[in-house]
Write a protein that holds these residues in place. Structure first.
Motif, short mmCIF file in Angstrom:
data_model
loop_
_atom_site.label_atom_id
_atom_site.label_comp_id
_atom_site.label_asym_id
_atom_site.label_seq_id
_atom_site.Cartn_x
_atom_site.Cartn_y
_atom_site.Cartn_z
N GLY A 42 0.77 -1.23 0.00
CA GLY A 42 0.00 0.00 0.00
C GLY A 42 0.80 1.28 0.00
N GLU A 145 3.82 5.85 6.78
CA GLU A 145 4.53 4.76 7.48
C GLU A 145 5.47 5.29 8.58
N LYS A 149 11.31 4.41 9.39
CA LYS A 149 11.43 3.17 8.62
C LYS A 149 12.86 2.84 8.17
N TYR A 153 14.29 -0.87 8.70
CA TYR A 153 14.45 -1.75 7.52
C TYR A 153 15.66 -1.26 6.72
N LYS A 167 3.06 10.02 -1.10
CA LYS A 167 1.93 10.51 -0.27
C LYS A 167 2.30 11.77 0.50
N SER B 40 1.81 -4.48 8.25
CA SER B 40 2.83 -3.89 7.38
C SER B 40 3.74 -2.99 8.20
N PRO B 41 4.90 -2.64 7.66
CA PRO B 41 5.72 -1.62 8.34
C PRO B 41 4.95 -0.32 8.49
N GLY B 42 5.03 0.26 9.68
CA GLY B 42 4.45 1.60 9.87
C GLY B 42 2.95 1.67 9.97
N LYS B 45 1.79 -0.66 15.02
CA LYS B 45 1.87 -1.69 16.07
C LYS B 45 2.38 -1.08 17.39
N THR B 46 3.49 -0.36 17.33
CA THR B 46 4.05 0.22 18.55
C THR B 46 3.13 1.29 19.13
N ASP B 74 11.76 0.63 18.84
CA ASP B 74 10.46 0.38 19.48
C ASP B 74 10.63 -0.03 20.94
N VAL B 121 7.55 -8.70 13.32
CA VAL B 121 8.25 -7.93 12.30
C VAL B 121 7.20 -7.37 11.31
N GLY B 122 7.40 -6.15 10.86
CA GLY B 122 6.45 -5.52 9.93
C GLY B 122 6.45 -6.20 8.58
N ASN B 123 5.38 -6.97 8.33
CA ASN B 123 5.34 -7.81 7.13
C ASN B 123 3.95 -8.42 7.08
N PRO B 144 -4.20 4.46 5.21
CA PRO B 144 -3.48 4.93 4.01
C PRO B 144 -2.95 3.81 3.11
N GLU B 145 -2.93 2.57 3.59
CA GLU B 145 -2.48 1.46 2.73
C GLU B 145 -3.51 1.13 1.65
N LYS B 167 -5.41 4.66 11.94
CA LYS B 167 -5.22 5.94 11.24
C LYS B 167 -6.51 6.44 10.59
#
Lengths: 222, 222
Positions: A42, A145, A149, A153, A167, B40-42, B45-46, B74, B121-123, B144-145, B167
């Motif tokens: 995304g 994000e 990041k 990563y 974005k 996903s990353p960002g 989660k945190t 994090d 892990v962000g994935n 936003p994804e 978000k």
């Protein structure tokens, strides 16, 4: 007696690298500029491709390979604007590899292509380890994000040629520190090009298109 | 002569599943509600963990395991608010597994914990295949994804217990069709709970905290 140890990961990556070199030679024969596009899910890979097609497809012959875990949502969008496209479904696999791309190339009219986008599976980790035969590695970071990041990563940011920061239209509503983002990215990768864009508002698209034109000319003059 | 075929993936997943069961038994002995958070990353989660700590840590004893490819960004944030935390760095690995979590559990004061968050892990792909010993699988989708993510990453949405749609404060600036998002998610996973929240504005946080309180009570009454 000594025991021969084969690390599976290395063996797979070695075979992939050989296949990627083959793909690169094949694409070079046709003078095709090939861009491997990587990002989180995304972040805007398909949007960047569709926007670039909109601006460039009259003078540049574009083709697309779409990589996804499942569905043909993205390939359908590219097909709808009349661009040759092949969908690779990895059936759960978290990245494209050079063998999948070789198969996809068989289905594209390579003698009628100047620019090939390979949209990788949405993932900031694994795609980075698999060369596909590309000229340019491009990653998209999406502003929502967060600016941390690159810290989290780092490999993907370190190995890319260009970072599209997408974005940016959302910047007023986010706590995104572009200065600190840039600092970490450049620390990991001093030669990287960072291009802030919004595929939605069109902001920054001209810079990206100019950058791409230069890369196309460089490839064609080789 | 018949040839025995061992599929590496299955063997690894089988060993992981056994270890996850061990982790689960160990956590059950202490009555700890354990939540595996994937996204996903960002996606936030945190932020979700930090917000939950802010609201609940006075009456609920929380601990956190942080999974990341690199860095301790994090874990530092969680540590700063005085919560026991262990950072797992996967050194390029794209998911946590039950063995890593077992090691992390050794470093936590399990007799003083009611609620354990494991931040994966962000994935959106690989973490789904590795049980860790959790009671609840939670995934965060970030608005936003885009609303098409359930179509493109169906396995993660199909196997989760709860989807936090984060978000939502950005909704006015996005083309996100929540109705179509919900329709696909429920189609994949009819029993799922979907909770729209904004970790930034606080919108929807009460629904999430209520849901979590109910899950905690259920675990403690077992």
């Amino acid at each position: 007696m000594s025991v021969k140890v084969i690390t599976v990961g290395e063996k797979i990556l070695g075979a992939n690298e050989d296949k990627a070199k083959e793909n690169k030679k094949r694409l070079d024969r046709y003078g095709i500029l090939t861009i491997n596009i990587m990002s989180s899910p995304g972040a805007g890979k398909t949007s960047l491709i569709l926007n670039t097609i909109k601006h460039m497809s009259k003078k540049t012959r574009i083709a697309v390979i779409e990589g996804d875990v499942a569905s043909s949502v993205d390939a359908d969008k590219v097909n709808a604007v009349g661009i040759p496209v092949v969908q690779i479904n990895t059936a759960g696999g978290c990245h494209l590899d050079a063998f999948m791309v070789a198969d996809a190339l068989d289905s594209l009219p390579l003698d009628k292509v100047d620019l090939l986008f390979i949209e990788n599976v949405g993932n900031l980790i694994c795609p980075n380890n698999y060369l596909l035969g590309e000229d340019i590695r491009l990653m998209i970071a999406s502003m929502p994000e967060g600016d941390d990041k690159p810290l989290k990563y780092p490999a993907m940011f370190a190995d890319t040629d260009v970072v599209i920061l997408n974005k940016v239209d959302l910047q007023p509503y986010l706590d995104f520190n572009e200065k600190s983002f840039r600092k970490v990215v450049v620390g990991l990768n001093p030669d990287v090009t960072i291009l802030p864009v919004s595929c939605k508002s069109g902001a920054g698209m001209k810079d990206w298109l100019d950058w791409l034109e230069t890369a196309l000319k460089k490839k064609q003059n080789k």
